[in-house]
Design a protein around this motif. Structure first.
Motif, mmCIF file in Angstrom:
data_model
loop_
_atom_site.group_PDB
_atom_site.id
_atom_site.type_symbol
_atom_site.label_atom_id
_atom_site.label_comp_id
_atom_site.label_asym_id
_atom_site.label_seq_id
_atom_site.Cartn_x
_atom_site.Cartn_y
_atom_site.Cartn_z
ATOM 1 N N SER A 95 27.570 10.989 19.924
ATOM 2 C CA SER A 95 26.378 10.131 19.883
ATOM 3 C C SER A 95 25.787 9.941 21.282
ATOM 4 N N ILE A 96 26.636 9.809 22.293
ATOM 5 C CA ILE A 96 26.150 9.707 23.675
ATOM 6 C C ILE A 96 25.375 10.966 24.034
ATOM 7 N N PHE A 97 25.929 12.119 23.698
ATOM 8 C CA PHE A 97 25.263 13.392 24.001
ATOM 9 C C PHE A 97 23.923 13.501 23.268
ATOM 10 N N ALA A 98 23.915 13.190 21.974
ATOM 11 C CA ALA A 98 22.675 13.278 21.187
ATOM 12 C C ALA A 98 21.623 12.307 21.703
ATOM 13 N N ASN A 99 22.043 11.098 22.066
ATOM 14 C CA ASN A 99 21.074 10.121 22.562
ATOM 15 C C ASN A 99 20.609 10.445 23.973
ATOM 16 N N PHE A 100 21.429 11.144 24.758
ATOM 17 C CA PHE A 100 20.971 11.624 26.058
ATOM 18 C C PHE A 100 19.828 12.617 25.863
ATOM 19 N N LEU A 101 19.991 13.509 24.893
ATOM 20 C CA LEU A 101 18.935 14.476 24.612
ATOM 21 C C LEU A 101 17.715 13.823 23.962
ATOM 22 N N TRP A 102 17.883 12.649 23.358
ATOM 23 C CA TRP A 102 16.805 11.916 22.678
ATOM 24 C C TRP A 102 16.043 11.019 23.659
ATOM 25 N N LEU A 103 16.497 10.933 24.913
ATOM 26 C CA LEU A 103 15.888 10.053 25.925
ATOM 27 C C LEU A 103 14.367 10.162 26.040
ATOM 28 N N PRO A 104 13.765 11.352 26.049
ATOM 29 C CA PRO A 104 12.308 11.417 26.203
ATOM 30 C C PRO A 104 11.529 10.807 25.038
ATOM 31 N N TYR A 105 12.159 10.715 23.869
ATOM 32 C CA TYR A 105 11.464 10.172 22.708
ATOM 33 C C TYR A 105 11.493 8.643 22.697
ATOM 34 N N TYR A 106 12.675 8.064 22.862
ATOM 35 C CA TYR A 106 12.854 6.611 22.888
ATOM 36 C C TYR A 106 13.854 6.253 23.983
ATOM 37 N N PRO A 107 13.401 6.129 25.236
ATOM 38 C CA PRO A 107 14.359 5.947 26.343
ATOM 39 C C PRO A 107 15.171 4.654 26.265
ATOM 40 N N TRP A 108 14.546 3.532 25.977
ATOM 41 C CA TRP A 108 15.305 2.268 25.970
ATOM 42 C C TRP A 108 16.300 2.228 24.827
ATOM 43 N N TRP A 109 15.923 2.738 23.678
ATOM 44 C CA TRP A 109 16.841 2.794 22.542
ATOM 45 C C TRP A 109 18.024 3.697 22.889
#
Length: 132
Positions: A95-109
């Protein structure tokens, strides 16, 4: 066992139970986030210079599947089973890895979820259910 060790285990146990609640909550939210990205992918906007080129619908499916797995492992973590603890640490890392890659879409989330996953990993790794 020393008093300091008992206090540390108490904090780890409490944080692990809170981590189980967080995992279930995050799993449900990631599932809903996945549904949102699949159904309405025009709502989510990424910058033009994003290195990891995935369609938002693909990200939606990733978050949907990840959400189901996270919630399931979070529910199993309430038992304190060894496999659930290992599974929780593993799925938090994913989940950390997936959310790192998701940073440009929703950075604060993404930053929030990364931090919460780090807390869950610490708590589950530190907790010794046999200490009580």
């Amino acid at each position: 066992m020393s008093e300091q060790s008992l206090v540390k285990q108490g904090v780890a146990q409490g944080t692990s139970m809170a981590g189980a609640v967080l995992l279930v909550t995050v799993g449900v939210l990631e599932f809903l986030q996945g549904i949102s990205a699949i159904a309405k992918d025009q709502v989510i906007i990424a910058g033009i210079e994003y290195t990891y080129q995935f369609d938002v619908t693909a990200w939606g499916w990733i978050h949907l599947v990840l959400g189901v797995i996270v919630a399931g492992i979070g529910a199993a973590l309430f038992t304190g089973a060894g496999w659930a603890r290992v599974g929780a640490m593993t799925i938090c890392a994913v989940s950390i890895f997936a959310n790192f890659l998701w940073l440009p879409y929703y950075p604060w989330w993404s930053i929030t979820i990364i931090a919460l996953n780090a807390v869950v990993i610490w708590a589950v790794a530190t907790w010794n259910p046999e200490a009580f």
